[in-house]
Design a protein around this motif. Structure first.
Motif, PDB file in Angstrom:
ATOM      1  N   LEU A  28      21.130 -11.291 -16.518  1.00 32.85           N
ATOM      2  CA  LEU A  28      21.589 -10.180 -15.220  1.00 32.85           C
ATOM      3  C   LEU A  28      21.172 -10.911 -13.868  1.00 32.85           C
ATOM      4  O   LEU A  28      19.883 -11.528 -13.716  1.00 32.85           O
ATOM      5  CB  LEU A  28      20.771  -8.774 -15.547  1.00 32.85           C
ATOM      6  CG  LEU A  28      21.205  -7.306 -14.420  1.00 32.85           C
ATOM      7  CD1 LEU A  28      22.356  -7.297 -14.784  1.00 32.85           C
ATOM      8  CD2 LEU A  28      19.842  -6.399 -14.440  1.00 32.85           C
ATOM      9  N   LYS A  29      22.601 -11.016 -12.862  1.00 29.39           N
ATOM     10  CA  LYS A  29      22.309 -11.480 -11.612  1.00 29.39           C
ATOM     11  C   LYS A  29      22.451 -10.448 -10.458  1.00 29.39           C
ATOM     12  O   LYS A  29      22.924  -8.809 -10.755  1.00 29.39           O
ATOM     13  CB  LYS A  29      23.860 -12.051 -11.611  1.00 29.39           C
ATOM     14  CG  LYS A  29      24.117 -13.373 -12.397  1.00 29.39           C
ATOM     15  CD  LYS A  29      25.418 -13.825 -11.594  1.00 29.39           C
ATOM     16  CE  LYS A  29      25.286 -15.146 -12.969  1.00 29.39           C
ATOM     17  NZ  LYS A  29      26.396 -15.964 -12.427  1.00 29.39           N
ATOM     18  N   LEU A  30      21.351 -10.592 -10.191  1.00 29.52           N
ATOM     19  CA  LEU A  30      20.762  -9.397  -9.035  1.00 29.52           C
ATOM     20  C   LEU A  30      20.992  -9.827  -7.989  1.00 29.52           C
ATOM     21  O   LEU A  30      20.688 -11.219  -7.123  1.00 29.52           O
ATOM     22  CB  LEU A  30      19.446  -9.406  -9.153  1.00 29.52           C
ATOM     23  CG  LEU A  30      19.145  -8.225 -10.639  1.00 29.52           C
ATOM     24  CD1 LEU A  30      17.628  -8.312 -11.222  1.00 29.52           C
ATOM     25  CD2 LEU A  30      19.714  -7.005 -10.982  1.00 29.52           C
ATOM     26  N   GLN A  31      21.079  -9.243  -6.471  1.00 26.84           N
ATOM     27  CA  GLN A  31      21.147  -9.170  -5.536  1.00 26.84           C
ATOM     28  C   GLN A  31      19.968  -8.763  -4.690  1.00 26.84           C
ATOM     29  O   GLN A  31      19.666  -9.457  -3.814  1.00 26.84           O
ATOM     30  CB  GLN A  31      22.762  -8.463  -4.767  1.00 26.84           C
ATOM     31  CG  GLN A  31      23.815  -8.544  -5.307  1.00 26.84           C
ATOM     32  CD  GLN A  31      24.078 -10.171  -5.085  1.00 26.84           C
ATOM     33  OE1 GLN A  31      23.620 -10.812  -3.437  1.00 26.84           O
ATOM     34  NE2 GLN A  31      24.574 -11.237  -5.885  1.00 26.84           N
ATOM     35  N   ASP A  32      18.952  -8.075  -4.995  1.00 28.20           N
ATOM     36  CA  ASP A  32      17.767  -8.126  -4.300  1.00 28.20           C
ATOM     37  C   ASP A  32      16.704  -7.688  -5.215  1.00 28.20           C
ATOM     38  O   ASP A  32      16.837  -6.633  -7.044  1.00 28.20           O
ATOM     39  CB  ASP A  32      17.976  -6.321  -3.560  1.00 28.20           C
ATOM     40  CG  ASP A  32      16.892  -5.929  -3.228  1.00 28.20           C
ATOM     41  OD1 ASP A  32      15.761  -5.779  -3.156  1.00 28.20           O
ATOM     42  OD2 ASP A  32      17.217  -6.266  -1.801  1.00 28.20           O
ATOM     43  N   GLN A  37      10.566 -10.399  -0.836  1.00 28.04           N
ATOM     44  CA  GLN A  37      11.669  -9.970  -2.393  1.00 28.04           C
ATOM     45  C   GLN A  37      10.658 -11.502  -3.632  1.00 28.04           C
ATOM     46  O   GLN A  37      10.941 -10.734  -4.532  1.00 28.04           O
ATOM     47  CB  GLN A  37      13.277 -10.777  -2.356  1.00 28.04           C
ATOM     48  CG  GLN A  37      13.812  -9.440  -1.730  1.00 28.04           C
ATOM     49  CD  GLN A  37      15.101  -9.475  -1.959  1.00 28.04           C
ATOM     50  OE1 GLN A  37      15.814  -9.682  -3.404  1.00 28.04           O
ATOM     51  NE2 GLN A  37      15.642  -8.944  -0.619  1.00 28.04           N
ATOM     52  N   ASP A  55      15.879  -3.832  -7.118  1.00 26.64           N
ATOM     53  CA  ASP A  55      17.290  -3.419  -8.150  1.00 26.64           C
ATOM     54  C   ASP A  55      16.754  -3.092  -9.521  1.00 26.64           C
ATOM     55  O   ASP A  55      16.018  -3.492  -9.936  1.00 26.64           O
ATOM     56  CB  ASP A  55      18.269  -4.571  -8.259  1.00 26.64           C
ATOM     57  CG  ASP A  55      19.217  -4.123  -9.054  1.00 26.64           C
ATOM     58  OD1 ASP A  55      19.206  -2.675 -10.031  1.00 26.64           O
ATOM     59  OD2 ASP A  55      20.640  -3.707  -8.660  1.00 26.64           O
ATOM     60  N   LYS A  56      16.899  -2.077  -9.390  1.00 27.18           N
ATOM     61  CA  LYS A  56      16.448  -1.199 -10.538  1.00 27.18           C
ATOM     62  C   LYS A  56      16.481  -1.526 -12.547  1.00 27.18           C
ATOM     63  O   LYS A  56      15.848  -1.657 -13.285  1.00 27.18           O
ATOM     64  CB  LYS A  56      16.663   0.882 -10.767  1.00 27.18           C
ATOM     65  CG  LYS A  56      15.950   1.161  -9.157  1.00 27.18           C
ATOM     66  CD  LYS A  56      15.353   2.687  -9.435  1.00 27.18           C
ATOM     67  CE  LYS A  56      15.122   3.362  -8.005  1.00 27.18           C
ATOM     68  NZ  LYS A  56      13.911   3.509  -7.857  1.00 27.18           N
ATOM     69  N   ARG A  57      17.620  -2.404 -12.400  1.00 24.63           N
ATOM     70  CA  ARG A  57      18.105  -2.944 -13.496  1.00 24.63           C
ATOM     71  C   ARG A  57      17.622  -4.137 -13.854  1.00 24.63           C
ATOM     72  O   ARG A  57      17.318  -4.015 -14.867  1.00 24.63           O
ATOM     73  CB  ARG A  57      19.601  -3.395 -12.715  1.00 24.63           C
ATOM     74  CG  ARG A  57      20.674  -2.240 -12.901  1.00 24.63           C
ATOM     75  CD  ARG A  57      21.672  -2.764 -12.867  1.00 24.63           C
ATOM     76  NE  ARG A  57      22.109  -3.895 -11.126  1.00 24.63           N
ATOM     77  CZ  ARG A  57      22.840  -5.027 -11.335  1.00 24.63           C
ATOM     78  NH1 ARG A  57      23.789  -4.606 -11.904  1.00 24.63           N
ATOM     79  NH2 ARG A  57      22.860  -5.198 -10.085  1.00 24.63           N
ATOM     80  N   ALA A  58      15.998  -4.416 -12.684  1.00 19.60           N
ATOM     81  CA  ALA A  58      15.317  -5.381 -13.097  1.00 19.60           C
ATOM     82  C   ALA A  58      14.116  -4.596 -14.647  1.00 19.60           C
ATOM     83  O   ALA A  58      13.908  -5.757 -15.658  1.00 19.60           O
ATOM     84  CB  ALA A  58      14.874  -5.691 -11.941  1.00 19.60           C
ATOM     85  N   TYR A  84      14.828 -17.241  -9.083  1.00 17.16           N
ATOM     86  CA  TYR A  84      14.873 -17.322  -8.361  1.00 17.16           C
ATOM     87  C   TYR A  84      16.258 -18.255  -7.234  1.00 17.16           C
ATOM     88  O   TYR A  84      15.351 -19.374  -7.703  1.00 17.16           O
ATOM     89  CB  TYR A  84      14.512 -16.343  -7.059  1.00 17.16           C
ATOM     90  CG  TYR A  84      13.054 -16.887  -6.745  1.00 17.16           C
ATOM     91  CD1 TYR A  84      12.154 -17.816  -5.439  1.00 17.16           C
ATOM     92  CD2 TYR A  84      12.308 -17.624  -7.709  1.00 17.16           C
ATOM     93  CE1 TYR A  84      11.759 -18.679  -5.377  1.00 17.16           C
ATOM     94  CE2 TYR A  84      11.195 -18.404  -7.798  1.00 17.16           C
ATOM     95  CZ  TYR A  84      10.892 -18.940  -6.571  1.00 17.16           C
ATOM     96  OH  TYR A  84       9.790 -19.555  -5.869  1.00 17.16           O
TER      97      TYR A  84
END
Length: 202
Positions: free
Chosen positions: A165-169, A130, A172-175, A122
């Motif tokens: 995988l890059k996430l903004q939050d 977060q 995010d369910k993709r995590a 992060y």
């Protein structure tokens, strides 16, 4: 006794032996048990290891194959930042649900990826709520570790061996999809190799 009488008696004895009732109840019971066991095992396997189609359906995921795996004591120039595999140090970072407060050395973290870990990186300054959410996710999942990574171009980056995988939050369910697919994932060179007994400091 005549020959025909003897033959008749022999046929009666044979018929009595061969006409034993077939235990259909027991056969049906054990067949049902076998079917149920097969379904349960199959379902458990499918839940624990998504298909390659599921893996590929994670939107935004980057894939890299053919990564080097040599051990080195020298700094490695990785193609991605953070790295998602490649040559690495002989020592790994402990990754048994570990939260680090300082940046890690890439070469040690990559060795953890080789063992099947997912690295949560992060960007410093991530909102406290977060960061707490990430910490909760990591401490509750073996073969994961979390650390700050100052040069990130996204707030959160998840890396596994050859996958990123890059996430903004953090919500995010993709995590969760990424974790299900790549904790000790099928693309990992040494899935299940130790995640403790390594470096416990950056």
């Amino acid at each position: 006794m005549s020959k025909s009488a003897r033959n008749k008696n022999a046929r009666k004895t044979k018929n009595a032996l061969t006409q034993r009732e077939t235990p259909w109840g027991a056969i049906a019971f054990f067949t049902l048990i076998g079917v149920v066991a097969t379904v349960v095992i199959g379902y458990a396997f499918m839940q624990s290891r998504p298909s390659s189609a599921d893996d590929a359906s994670i939107a935004g995921m980057v894939t890299k194959d053919g990564l080097g795996r040599d051990h080195t004591t020298s700094p490695v120039k990785y193609e991605t930042d953070p790295p998602m595999g490649g040559d690495h140090d002989a020592a790994w970072n402990n990754c048994n649900g570990r939260v680090y407060d300082a940046p890690l050395r890439n070469e040690n973290a990559v060795h953890s990826l080789e063992h099947g870990a997912v690295w949560f990186a992060y960007r410093p300054g991530l909102p406290a709520a977060q960061l707490d959410a990430l910490k909760a996710k990591v401490t509750g999942t073996d073969y994961t570790f979390l650390s700050p990574y100052p040069s990130l171009d996204a707030p959160i980056v998840l890396s596994a061996w050859g996958r990123q995988l890059k996430l903004q939050d953090a919500s995010d369910k993709r995590a969760d999809q990424f974790l299900r697919a790549f904790v000790k994932g099928p693309q990992t060179p040494e899935p299940g190799a130790p995640c403790d007994g390594g470096k416990d400091t950056p």
